[in-house]
Design an enzyme around this catalytic site. Structure first.
Site, PDB file in Angstrom:
ATOM      1  CB  SER A 174      -1.390   0.376   1.253  1.00 32.75           C
ATOM      2  OG  SER A 174      -2.085   1.086   0.916  1.00 32.75           O
ATOM      3  CD  GLU A 267      -5.849  -4.158  -3.928  1.00 30.68           C
ATOM      4  OE1 GLU A 267      -5.539  -2.597  -3.358  1.00 30.68           O
ATOM      5  OE2 GLU A 267      -4.681  -4.512  -4.734  1.00 30.68           O
ATOM      6  CG  HIS A 297      -5.870  -2.801   0.046  1.00 31.51           C
ATOM      7  ND1 HIS A 297      -4.478  -1.998  -0.441  1.00 31.51           N
ATOM      8  CD2 HIS A 297      -5.009  -1.505   1.277  1.00 31.51           C
ATOM      9  CE1 HIS A 297      -3.958  -1.057  -0.025  1.00 31.51           C
ATOM     10  NE2 HIS A 297      -3.857  -1.129   0.745  1.00 31.51           N
TER      11      HIS A 297
END
Length: 334
Positions: A174, A267, A297
């Site tokens: 991320s 996601e 995610h």
């Protein structure tokens, strides 16, 4: 949020998930009850903490960290990595010449080697390499460029210990994935030898959140665009959100080392991963994209009780071994 609140949220979301599945079936065809309930729990947790101040958000995310079998199998050693707090995760039999530099996610606001300890440990065990987990400074107290500066300092420190660049692989999820790309750009522009490559989990490369999936997948993932823009504002501070070191989507990617990118099929950051892969390839970079259908995610962080997370982590380790193994021909020259 204390432990009792966590348990209450978990029970509430589990009951709600069960009731919904009885009426309408699973939210996604491939989702087990356990997987769907976990996503619901994470979504409910983030919807609650988004209204809190940053230190409280961090404290509450830390409470979600639990002991795991993987953590019991590695040796953990805190270290000062050039002025940046970090932690070694050392698997049995590690020789020390190969290193994965791990950059955790958390929207640049929360996250640590504690919240991501299980995944980092599983990567250490799966690759056989030492993993250096970095606790870079966090926003809003330390907005951009603090995480970039910290990662650069830690990488230079790592090289100062005798580790060769060709024996280093970056890995991040991320925000940590976007951070890894930003640092690769800085290293290239500064003429510093880069690591052998990078393995990125759902990299957040566009802090304007302009990808269609950010809205299209809100129903399934455990965050939403409102949350991302809130955290992005804290990180960006007074800078330009299109600064390529903030949003690497706007960076010139030529001459970067090989990239391996994972994205979940449902996601929010799906389009970030796809677009940055296409842009890297257009710039002549060797970039491998792996899309995981039905996954949300950071599903790799869900732990070894989830077959999806086990398979995802195994592939991450395979990619990392490819990066480190592909460096053999270059190691003697660097």
């Amino acid at each position: 949020m204390g432990r009792l609140t966590i348990l209450s949220t978990l029970m509430g979301t589990s009951l709600a998930t069960g009731a919904r599945r009885l009426k309408r079936g699973p939210l996604r065809p491939g989702w087990s009850f356990k997987y769907e309930a976990t996503v619901a729990f994470m979504k409910a947790t983030h919807e609650r903490i988004i209204h809190l101040d940053a230190p409280t958000q961090r404290a509450e995310m830390e409470l979600l960290s639990m002991p795991s079998p993987a953590l019991k199998q590695v040796r953990r050693e805190p270290v000062d990595a050039g002025g940046v707090p970090a932690e070694w995760f050392i698997p049995p039999g590690a020789t020390g010449d190969e290193v994965v530099l791990y950059l955790h996610g958390g929207s640049y606001v929360f996250g640590s080697t504690r919240t991501h300890g299980d995944l980092i440990a599983r990567i250490a065990l799966g690759t056989g390499a030492r993993v250096l987990g970095l606790n870079y400074r966090l926003a809003p107290e330390h907005p951009f460029p603090a995480p970039v500066e910290d990662t650069l300092m830690a990488y230079r420190w790592l090289l100062s210990t005798g580790v060769k660049p060709a024996r280093v692989a970056f890995c991040g999820d991320s925000a940590g994935g976007g951070l890894a790309l930003a640092v690769l750009v800085v290293l290239r522009d500064g003429g510093v030898l880069p690591p052998a490559g990078a393995v990125l989990i759902a990299p957040w490369v566009d802090l304007e959140c302009s990808g269609e999936s950010v809205v299209a997948h809100e129903r399934f993932d455990w965050g939403d665009k409102r949350m991302l823009l809130h955290w992005a504002k804290w990180y960006v501070g007074g800078a330009d959100v299109r600064n390529p070191l903030i949003s690497p989507w706007y960076a010139d990617l030529h001459e970067l080392p090989p990239l391996f990118i994972h994205v979940g099929g449902v996601e929010l950051q799906h389009d970030d991963g796809v677009r940055i892969t296409e842009k890297a390839r257009a710039a002549g970079v060797k970039a491998h994209l792996e899309e995981w259908p039905e996954m949300v995610h950071n599903f790799q962080t869900f732990g070894d009780a989830f077959p999806e997370a086990v398979r995802g982590t195994a592939k991450l380790c395979e990619h990392l071994r490819t990066v480190l193994g592909g460096a053999d021909a270059r190691a003697s020259a660097t």
